[in-house]
Design a protein around this motif. Structure first.
Motif, mmCIF file in Angstrom:
data_model
loop_
_atom_site.group_PDB
_atom_site.id
_atom_site.type_symbol
_atom_site.label_atom_id
_atom_site.label_comp_id
_atom_site.label_asym_id
_atom_site.label_seq_id
_atom_site.Cartn_x
_atom_site.Cartn_y
_atom_site.Cartn_z
ATOM 1 N N PRO A 76 0.398 3.753 -3.739
ATOM 2 C CA PRO A 76 -0.795 4.484 -3.296
ATOM 3 C C PRO A 76 -1.727 4.763 -4.480
ATOM 4 N N ARG A 122 0.829 -1.216 0.000
ATOM 5 C CA ARG A 122 0.000 0.000 0.000
ATOM 6 C C ARG A 122 0.861 1.264 0.000
ATOM 7 N N ALA A 123 1.977 1.232 0.718
ATOM 8 C CA ALA A 123 2.875 2.393 0.742
ATOM 9 C C ALA A 123 3.593 2.571 -0.597
#
Length: 70
Positions: A17, A13-14
């Protein structure tokens, strides 16, 4: 299929994004957009797969640990 742990999901997820642009390298699905197709990440689900909107109109997701984008 073994699901990734929470730490892996958060790392993906990081790294990807919403709004991240990617290019498809390889995907194992009969409905696959052609390699080289660009797309936009909409989200990352709880299995670390990328929820996509491909520039050719496809919505096929990128499966974590199976498909490849950069």
């Amino acid at each position: 299929m073994k699901f990734p742990d929470r730490e892996t999901v958060e790392r993906v997820r990081a790294e990807y994004p919403a709004g991240t642009r990617v290019i498809l390298e390889e995907m194992s699905d009969p409905q696959t957009p052609p390699a080289g197709t660009y797309g936009t990440v909409l989200a990352v689900d709880d299995t670390a797969s990328l929820i996509m909107r491909w520039d050719n109109g496809s919505g096929l997701n990128v499966v974590y640990g199976v498909d490849r984008v950069r």
